[in-house]
Design an enzyme around this catalytic site. Structure first.
Site, PDB file in Angstrom:
ATOM      1  N   CYS A  69       0.818  -1.223   0.000  1.00  0.00           N
ATOM      2  CA  CYS A  69       0.000   0.000   0.000  1.00  0.00           C
ATOM      3  C   CYS A  69       0.847   1.267   0.000  1.00  0.00           C
ATOM      4  CB  CYS A  69      -0.936  -0.009   1.214  1.00  0.00           C
ATOM      5  SG  CYS A  69      -1.954   1.487   1.327  1.00  0.00           S
ATOM      6  N   ARG A  72      -0.231   4.605   2.973  1.00  0.00           N
ATOM      7  CA  ARG A  72      -0.145   4.347   4.408  1.00  0.00           C
ATOM      8  C   ARG A  72       0.078   5.564   5.304  1.00  0.00           C
ATOM      9  NH1 ARG A  72       4.141  -0.340   4.758  1.00  0.00           N
ATOM     10  NH2 ARG A  72       4.538  -0.011   2.531  1.00  0.00           N
ATOM     11  N   TRP A 240      -9.299   5.318  -0.626  1.00  0.00           N
ATOM     12  CA  TRP A 240      -9.839   5.901  -1.854  1.00  0.00           C
ATOM     13  C   TRP A 240      -8.903   5.493  -2.973  1.00  0.00           C
ATOM     14  CZ3 TRP A 240      -8.681   9.221   2.365  1.00  0.00           C
ATOM     15  CH2 TRP A 240      -7.386   9.749   2.366  1.00  0.00           C
ATOM     16  N   GLU A 245      -4.959   2.934 -10.576  1.00  0.00           N
ATOM     17  CA  GLU A 245      -5.617   1.636 -10.338  1.00  0.00           C
ATOM     18  C   GLU A 245      -6.732   1.434 -11.353  1.00  0.00           C
ATOM     19  OE1 GLU A 245      -6.243   2.561  -5.868  1.00  0.00           O
ATOM     20  OE2 GLU A 245      -6.043   0.386  -6.008  1.00  0.00           O
TER      21      GLU A 245
HETATM   22  N1  ARG Z   1      -6.767  -2.031  -7.125  1.00  0.00           N
HETATM   23  C1  ARG Z   1      -8.088  -2.301  -6.639  1.00  0.00           C
HETATM   24  C2  ARG Z   1      -9.118  -1.819  -7.649  1.00  0.00           C
HETATM   25  O1  ARG Z   1      -8.754  -1.243  -8.636  1.00  0.00           O
HETATM   26  C3  ARG Z   1      -8.345  -1.648  -5.302  1.00  0.00           C
HETATM   27  C4  ARG Z   1      -7.334  -1.973  -4.214  1.00  0.00           C
HETATM   28  C5  ARG Z   1      -7.382  -1.031  -3.043  1.00  0.00           C
HETATM   29  N2  ARG Z   1      -7.090   0.316  -3.449  1.00  0.00           N
HETATM   30  C6  ARG Z   1      -7.099   1.397  -2.655  1.00  0.00           C
HETATM   31  N3  ARG Z   1      -6.867   2.554  -3.194  1.00  0.00           N
HETATM   32  N4  ARG Z   1      -7.357   1.316  -1.357  1.00  0.00           N
HETATM   33  O2  ARG Z   1     -10.300  -1.951  -7.475  1.00  0.00           O
END
Ligand code: ARG
Length: 365
Positions: A69, A72, A240, A245
């Protein structure tokens, strides 16, 4: 999963209580008293029960120790909902709806975890089958997949238990909750609880017509929280999104929504030549679109440059507190322009420190 012996449980508990209480400024006398109680409880009942303070701080420590992560820095802000008394699906559903609403907060996302009852021996009082509380279905259609390919297997499970989706690219899956020893129960999530962001681009015309959207809050619901030797197999949590991602993985991966060719076409790029860097150019604009859209919609999101800076601050604070920052380099570097971040240029010890969040077997396997 291998269960702890009483001796191992006691060892884990001792290490956790000492660190947790020291961080909270408790005295040695308080630590000794609590350890005496725990030792006694383990001998009498085979386990022990965390105080609210231990649960709250333990969940935060677990986030702080999450090697993959980048977010953090904010570990102390985690809002912990104690749902250890909730062991039936109906009540769990209501608790999860509350989590979704609280965490979403109209777009101003609040990092939240809800902790359901711990495992006792082999017995899990309440299990969530979903990977994330909100997630899009994936359907096999001949050689194609409609929706999120990552959800195909879970979607089949839902269908096997009587769920039927619309067959669209962004159908939100139902919650699948299982009481100990019972059949899984399915619950649709009311649409008023599901905040989503349509993806538009600030300059590229026609981008909105790609029809892309994504949900606001990533709520991971299939990981096991371990604190002081106690397993919490059901402890959904959320932060968030970092833009990449969605923009560089969920939309861009060939085995996910795979939209780069469409974006490149929209941009008029030469997709026949790898040397035109059409993939890279499309990737940047797709990521710009995601960040722009979430920002315009008033939904919390962080770009990877800012997230890296925040992670740098986290590293400094941890060093000042004499704690080693462990990390998984392959996850910490962002998938877009990784070498622009400081993490790219240094090694991280990928050592697993507890408390922490762990993968666990799928309940249907
Ligand atoms: N990578 C995952 C997704 O695209 C989410 C993982 C957690 N990500 C976060 N920003 N807390 O759905």
């Amino acid at each position: 999963m291998k269960q702890h012996t009483q001796q191992e449980l006691w060892e884990e508990a001792r290490v956790f209580i000492q660190q947790c209480y020291a961080e909270l400024g408790r005295t040695d006398i308080e630590i000794e008293a609590r350890l005496d109680d725990i030792k006694h409880d383990i001998q009498e009942t085979g386990t022990y029960v965390h105080t609210k303070t231990e649960l709250i701080h333990g969940a935060k420590m677990a986030w702080r120790n999450s090697n993959r992560c980048i977010g953090r820095l904010f570990w102390e802000n985690l809002h912990v909902i104690d749902a250890r008394h909730v062991d039936n699906a109906e009540e769990a559903k209501a608790t999860l709806f509350d989590h979704i609403e609280y965490a979403t907060n109209g777009g101003k996302i609040r990092t939240t975890i809800t902790v359901f009852p711990p495992r006792r021996h082999e017995h899990v009082p309440l299990q969530i089958w979903n990977h994330q509380l909100i997630r899009y279905a994936g359907y096999e259609a001949g050689n194609d997949i409609i929706g999120d390919p990552a959800s195909v297997e879970f979607t089949k499970q839902c269908e096997a238990y009587g769920w039927k989706g619309q067959g669209g690219p962004f159908d939100v899956l139902p919650l699948v909750l299982q009481e100990s020893g019972g059949a899984p129960q399915l619950f649709d999530i009311p649409s008023r609880l599901i905040l989503e962001v349509p993806i538009v681009h600030p300059e590229i015309r026609g981008f909105a017509e790609l029809g892309l959207k994504w949900y606001a809050v990533p709520m991971i619901s299939d990981m096991r929280l371990e604190i002081g030797g106690i397993d919490y197999p059901t402890a959904p949590f959320n932060g968030w999104y970092m833009g990449t991602e969605i923009g560089a993985r969920n939309f861009a991966d060939v085995n996910r929504y795979n939209v780069l060719p469409k974006v490149a076409e929209l941009m008029g790029l030469n997709t026949r030549s790898a040397r035109s860097l059409w993939q890279d150019r499309a990737l940047v604009e797709l990521n710009a679109a995601v960040l722009h859209s979430y920002h315009e919609a008033g939904v919390t999101i962080v770009d990877h440059h800012t997230a890296a800076k925040q992670f740098n601050s986290f590293e400094k604070i941890e060093a000042a507190n004499d704690r080693l920052v462990t990390g998984n380099w392959t996850w910490l570097i962002p998938p877009v322009s990784p070498a622009t971040t400081h993490m790219f240029h240094k090694p991280y010890a990928n050592k697993v420190v507890k408390p922490n969040y762990f993968y666990q077997d799928k309940p249907w396997e």
